[in-house]
Design a protein around this motif. Sequence first.
Motif, mmCIF file in Angstrom:
data_model
loop_
_atom_site.group_PDB
_atom_site.id
_atom_site.type_symbol
_atom_site.label_atom_id
_atom_site.label_comp_id
_atom_site.label_asym_id
_atom_site.label_seq_id
_atom_site.Cartn_x
_atom_site.Cartn_y
_atom_site.Cartn_z
ATOM 1 N N ALA A 1 0.843 -1.202 0.000
ATOM 2 C CA ALA A 1 0.000 0.000 0.000
ATOM 3 C C ALA A 1 0.870 1.241 0.000
ATOM 4 O O ALA A 1 1.893 1.323 0.684
ATOM 5 C CB ALA A 1 -0.917 -0.008 1.228
ATOM 6 N N ARG A 2 0.457 2.239 -0.781
ATOM 7 C CA ARG A 2 1.187 3.505 -0.858
ATOM 8 C C ARG A 2 0.204 4.655 -0.807
ATOM 9 O O ARG A 2 -0.985 4.490 -1.060
ATOM 10 C CB ARG A 2 2.008 3.577 -2.151
ATOM 11 N N GLY A 3 0.708 5.823 -0.507
ATOM 12 C CA GLY A 3 -0.128 7.008 -0.497
ATOM 13 C C GLY A 3 -0.504 7.414 -1.901
ATOM 14 O O GLY A 3 0.052 6.940 -2.885
ATOM 15 N N ALA A 4 -1.440 8.336 -1.997
ATOM 16 C CA ALA A 4 -1.933 8.755 -3.309
ATOM 17 C C ALA A 4 -0.828 9.389 -4.136
ATOM 18 O O ALA A 4 -0.740 9.183 -5.347
ATOM 19 C CB ALA A 4 -3.090 9.737 -3.135
ATOM 20 N N SER A 5 0.055 10.203 -3.493
ATOM 21 C CA SER A 5 1.118 10.864 -4.243
ATOM 22 C C SER A 5 2.117 9.848 -4.777
ATOM 23 O O SER A 5 2.598 9.953 -5.902
ATOM 24 C CB SER A 5 1.838 11.877 -3.357
ATOM 25 N N GLU A 6 2.428 8.833 -3.971
ATOM 26 C CA GLU A 6 3.349 7.787 -4.420
ATOM 27 C C GLU A 6 2.708 6.948 -5.509
ATOM 28 O O GLU A 6 3.353 6.599 -6.502
ATOM 29 C CB GLU A 6 3.735 6.890 -3.249
ATOM 30 N N ALA A 7 1.439 6.618 -5.354
ATOM 31 C CA ALA A 7 0.752 5.773 -6.327
ATOM 32 C C ALA A 7 0.617 6.461 -7.663
ATOM 33 O O ALA A 7 0.470 5.809 -8.693
ATOM 34 C CB ALA A 7 -0.630 5.384 -5.796
ATOM 35 N N ALA A 8 0.660 7.794 -7.645
ATOM 36 C CA ALA A 8 0.510 8.537 -8.898
ATOM 37 C C ALA A 8 1.777 8.509 -9.727
ATOM 38 O O ALA A 8 1.772 8.838 -10.906
ATOM 39 C CB ALA A 8 0.114 9.983 -8.600
ATOM 40 N N GLU A 9 2.898 8.153 -9.098
ATOM 41 C CA GLU A 9 4.155 8.123 -9.814
ATOM 42 C C GLU A 9 4.159 7.001 -10.843
ATOM 43 O O GLU A 9 3.642 5.923 -10.604
ATOM 44 C CB GLU A 9 5.321 7.931 -8.832
ATOM 45 N N GLN B 1 -6.673 9.206 -0.752
ATOM 46 C CA GLN B 1 -5.575 9.828 -0.023
ATOM 47 C C GLN B 1 -4.871 8.859 0.928
ATOM 48 O O GLN B 1 -3.692 9.003 1.216
ATOM 49 C CB GLN B 1 -6.087 11.038 0.765
ATOM 50 N N SER B 2 -5.594 7.856 1.405
ATOM 51 C CA SER B 2 -4.996 6.895 2.335
ATOM 52 C C SER B 2 -4.287 5.765 1.612
ATOM 53 O O SER B 2 -3.683 4.900 2.244
ATOM 54 C CB SER B 2 -6.075 6.320 3.252
ATOM 55 N N GLY B 3 -4.368 5.758 0.290
ATOM 56 C CA GLY B 3 -3.727 4.704 -0.477
ATOM 57 C C GLY B 3 -4.621 3.527 -0.752
ATOM 58 O O GLY B 3 -4.193 2.537 -1.358
ATOM 59 N N GLU B 4 -5.892 3.598 -0.295
ATOM 60 C CA GLU B 4 -6.834 2.518 -0.536
ATOM 61 C C GLU B 4 -7.374 2.598 -1.965
ATOM 62 O O GLU B 4 -7.641 3.680 -2.481
ATOM 63 C CB GLU B 4 -8.002 2.597 0.454
ATOM 64 N N MET B 5 -7.553 1.436 -2.575
ATOM 65 C CA MET B 5 -8.078 1.416 -3.932
ATOM 66 C C MET B 5 -9.546 1.819 -3.950
ATOM 67 O O MET B 5 -10.358 1.304 -3.189
ATOM 68 C CB MET B 5 -7.956 0.012 -4.531
ATOM 69 N N SER B 6 -9.869 2.762 -4.834
ATOM 70 C CA SER B 6 -11.256 3.176 -4.988
ATOM 71 C C SER B 6 -11.809 2.784 -6.357
ATOM 72 O O SER B 6 -12.987 2.949 -6.622
ATOM 73 C CB SER B 6 -11.384 4.689 -4.795
#
Length: 208
Positions: A86-94, A124-129
Motif C-alpha cells: 500500500a502507498r499514499g496517493a502521491s506515491e501511487a501517482a508516480e 488519499q490513504s492509499g486505498e483502492m477506490s
Amino acid sequence: KSEIGDAIATATRSADQQRSQLETILLDLTEGVIVCNRDHRIILYNDAAHRILAMREVTGLGRSVFGVLTREPILHALDALARRPARGASEAAEEDATSIRRFMASTVDLGTLVETRMRLVVDQSGEMSGYVLSFQDIGSEIESLSARDALLREVMVEWRRPLANLTAAVEMLTSGGEFEASERHAFEDIIQKELDQLNARFSESSRR
C-alpha cells in the motif's frame, strides 16, 4: 446551514468541472478508456471505448464492466496490482513498472481482442477506490501478422525449387566440363527461366 450549503454547492461545482475537464481529455484519445469503481461498475468512458468495443447496447454508466469485457483477465490483473504494498496517493501517482498491469482481454462475445493496461485509482490513504482500463483493438494487427507469417512460409516453400535448379545449373556450367553449344544453351535457358520466375515471385511477395 447556509454556509454548509454553499460549501457543498462549491464542492459539487468543482467536482463537476473536474469531471467535465476529464471527459474533454478522454474525448481526444484514440485509445479506449473505461474508469470503474471498486465494484467494477463503469463510472466514465470515452467515445473510443464505444467504437473499439462496438457494444453500445451494453456499455453505459453504472453497468458492470463484465458485461463488456471478459471477467478473468481483469480480475487477475486487479489481484496482481492489489498485492503491491500500500502507498499514499502521491506515491501511487508516480509512473513505474509496477503501477500498470498489461494484459490481453476480449469482449464477452469474443469478437474483439484488445491490448489492455490497468492502473489503480487510490484515495488519499492509499486505498483502492477503482481502476482505469485503457485499451486498443489489435485484431487487425494479429491478422496482418498471420498473413505475413503465411507469406513467409509460402516464400520458403515456393522459392526452394527454382533456387535448387539455379544452383545445379550454375554448378554444371562452372564445373570445367566440355559442353556442346546446344547443351550450354539449355543450361543458360534454365538459368534465365528460373531467374524470371524468381523476379516475378519477388515482385509479388514485395507487393503483398
